[in-house]
Scaffold this active site. Structure first.
Site, short mmCIF file in Angstrom:
data_model
loop_
_atom_site.label_atom_id
_atom_site.label_comp_id
_atom_site.label_asym_id
_atom_site.label_seq_id
_atom_site.Cartn_x
_atom_site.Cartn_y
_atom_site.Cartn_z
N ARG A 16 2.36 11.38 -8.47
CA ARG A 16 1.71 11.46 -7.16
C ARG A 16 2.50 10.77 -6.05
O ARG A 16 1.92 10.29 -5.06
CB ARG A 16 0.30 10.87 -7.20
N ARG A 76 7.40 -4.36 12.64
CA ARG A 76 6.68 -4.27 11.36
C ARG A 76 7.65 -4.43 10.19
O ARG A 76 7.35 -5.11 9.22
CB ARG A 76 5.94 -2.94 11.25
N ASP A 130 -2.01 -5.01 13.95
CA ASP A 130 -2.71 -4.62 15.17
C ASP A 130 -3.84 -5.61 15.42
O ASP A 130 -4.38 -6.20 14.48
CB ASP A 130 -3.23 -3.18 15.08
N ARG A 161 7.28 1.69 1.04
CA ARG A 161 7.55 0.25 1.14
C ARG A 161 7.97 -0.31 -0.22
O ARG A 161 8.78 -1.23 -0.29
CB ARG A 161 6.32 -0.50 1.62
N GLY A 181 0.82 -1.20 0.00
CA GLY A 181 0.00 0.00 0.00
C GLY A 181 0.86 1.26 0.00
O GLY A 181 0.58 2.22 -0.72
N ARG A 201 -0.32 -8.68 -3.31
CA ARG A 201 -0.37 -7.56 -2.37
C ARG A 201 0.37 -7.96 -1.10
O ARG A 201 0.15 -9.06 -0.58
CB ARG A 201 -1.84 -7.22 -2.04
N SER A 227 -0.58 -4.93 5.55
CA SER A 227 -0.84 -5.23 6.95
C SER A 227 -2.35 -5.38 7.13
O SER A 227 -3.14 -4.97 6.27
CB SER A 227 -0.30 -4.12 7.85
N1 HPA Z 1 -8.45 -1.71 9.58
C1 HPA Z 1 -8.29 -1.58 8.26
N2 HPA Z 1 -7.15 -1.78 7.65
C2 HPA Z 1 -6.08 -2.12 8.39
C3 HPA Z 1 -6.17 -2.28 9.77
C4 HPA Z 1 -7.41 -2.07 10.39
O1 HPA Z 1 -7.56 -2.18 11.62
N3 HPA Z 1 -4.94 -2.61 10.22
C5 HPA Z 1 -4.12 -2.67 9.14
N4 HPA Z 1 -4.81 -2.38 8.02
#
Ligand code: HPA
Length: 223
Positions: free
Chosen positions: A28, A202, A189, A9, A5, A72, A75
């Site tokens: 961009r 990470r 998370d 990265r 994303g 992809r 995270s």
């Molecule tokens: N929500 C949406 N996208 C995410 C999250 C989340 O908690 N953590 C990492 N990408």
């Protein structure tokens, strides 16, 4: 093609994993690089956050550049205790609260699904490396800050394990163009326990995921 994303990265992957990488896109600041990995041509392109952003890049990569496979690398937030922080999630399918597919399919519910060969090789590579890995359905949400958390609970009750923001659109576009796609996400998370990873953790887990992605792409392209 790897698709993180975050464009930085993409740069990090190019600098640390590709040989002879050159930057082909700065528009961009959505950085894209192309180079080789173990002799095979591999590119890495930032997608931005969310399905509308990813869909712009994925459409152009499939339509104009004939990209054969996209993995992809991102995270996700864990939604169940079946997952622990830093686990690798291989998204076999992706539900969504986005209207993109509802509009595309005139209200019909499309099951956006990973490419089986990529999924199988990613699972094998992750298992060989002893990386804790879960294969499951994820949710691609349009709202990072969910206005209706009870809907997420309903999905969890139906087997959804984690939440991110891009896989559903990627899988749909890959299907449209008859290409291979897979979303690999590490748990950054935990929405049940409240645990979070540090920036160092990470980076380390991200590197492991990139290796899994590169090796599984290679295994499929050499078939
Ligand atoms: N929500 C949406 N996208 C995410 C999250 C989340 O908690 N953590 C990492 N990408």
């Amino acid at each position: 093609m790897l698709m993180p994303g975050d464009p930085l990265r993409a740069q990090w992957i190019a600098e640390n994993f590709l040989e002879n990488a050159r930057c082909y896109c700065r528009v961009r600041n959505m950085l894209g690089y192309t180079g080789t990995y173990r002799g095979e041509r591999v590119s890495v392109q930032g997608s931005g956050m969310g399905q509308p952003s990813l869909a712009i890049y994925a459409n152009e990569l499939f339509r104009e550049y004939e990209v054969a496979q996209v993995v992809r690398v991102g995270s996700c937030g864990a939604l169940t205790n079946a997952l622990r922080i830093r686990d690798v999630v291989l998204a076999i399918s992706a539900a969504t609260d986005s209207s993109m597919n509802r509009l595309r399919f005139h209200g019909l519910d499309y099951a956006a699904t990973a490419d089986f060969e990529l999924l199988r090789s990613a699972y094998d590579v992750a298992a060989e490396r002893g990386a804790p890995t879960v294969v499951g359905q994820i949710l691609s949400t349009d709202s990072f800050y969910s206005p209706r958390p009870e809907l997420v609970d309903l999905l969890v009750a139906h087997g959804v394990v984690a939440v991110e923001m891009e896989a559903n659109a990627l899988y749909t576009l890959a299907a449209q163009y008859r290409r291979r796609a897979l979303a690999i996400c590490t748990v950054s998370d935990h929405l049940v326990t409240g645990e979070e990873t540090t920036a160092d953790e990470r980076e380390q887990t991200f590197g492991q995921m990139v290796e899994i992605a590169l090796e599984s792409m290679l295994a499929v392209s050499l078939e």
